[in-house]
Motif scaffolding. Sequence first.
Motif, short mmCIF file in Angstrom:
data_model
loop_
_atom_site.label_atom_id
_atom_site.label_comp_id
_atom_site.label_asym_id
_atom_site.label_seq_id
_atom_site.Cartn_x
_atom_site.Cartn_y
_atom_site.Cartn_z
N LYS A 93 1.70 9.25 -5.95
CA LYS A 93 2.22 10.60 -5.72
C LYS A 93 3.08 11.07 -6.89
O LYS A 93 2.92 12.19 -7.40
N THR A 115 0.95 4.07 -2.93
CA THR A 115 0.71 5.48 -2.58
C THR A 115 1.83 6.37 -3.11
O THR A 115 1.58 7.45 -3.67
N SER A 120 0.83 -1.21 0.00
CA SER A 120 0.00 0.00 0.00
C SER A 120 0.86 1.26 0.00
O SER A 120 0.53 2.25 -0.66
N HIS A 121 2.00 1.21 0.71
CA HIS A 121 2.92 2.35 0.72
C HIS A 121 3.53 2.57 -0.66
O HIS A 121 3.67 3.71 -1.13
#
Length: 216
Positions: free
Chosen positions: A10, A6, A2-3
Amino acid sequence: MSHILTLFKKDFLLEIRQQHTFYGILLYVAATIFVLYLAMGQPESAVWNGLFWMIQLFVCVNAVAKSFLQESRGRMLYFYSITGARNFIIAKLVFNALLMMAMSLVSWALFTILLGNEVRYGIMFFGLTVLGGMSLSLVFTFLSAIAARAQQNASLMAILGFPIIIPQLMLLMKVANAAFSDVIQAGMFQMVSLLVAMDILVITLAIILFPFLWKD
């Protein structure tokens, strides 16, 4: 995961918002290929192949090498507080690889329109274009991370990049020559395997070494 997603999102959103950078690279590619067309017309296959990969090198420097140089110290500190070093470098590697793949395919389309289509095996050259764009992006992403943390951006990238990228470019040109020939040369599979192995090595080194740079 998930990081990583993300962080990838970005970078993608920043690229969309800063469209002048993306369009500037496209303009650079189109202008360079158009100048080659005016100077050379439609060159023979060996020259076509060499010019194509040299253009990919300069496109990669402009599109990918800036990925860490645009991150400020404060922003890096913020990322340090919310995610890990491995998540950050993997997201950068994936985003830059996809960006360079797209730019390589755009370059191939422009080469075909202006300099003619010398490729005999389109599917093979398509795969090599994608693989080559990814290979160049992985190397320059890793070099950009080292240069940004060492605060010697331009000089360090030039010193580290030249001995690493020249053998890779020569290997890409040699492998891509098979797409212009009627006969598939011997050792094709071994050379492609070597390219893939080099990519795996760069990814492994980035995941192992970047956390040490990250702590600084």
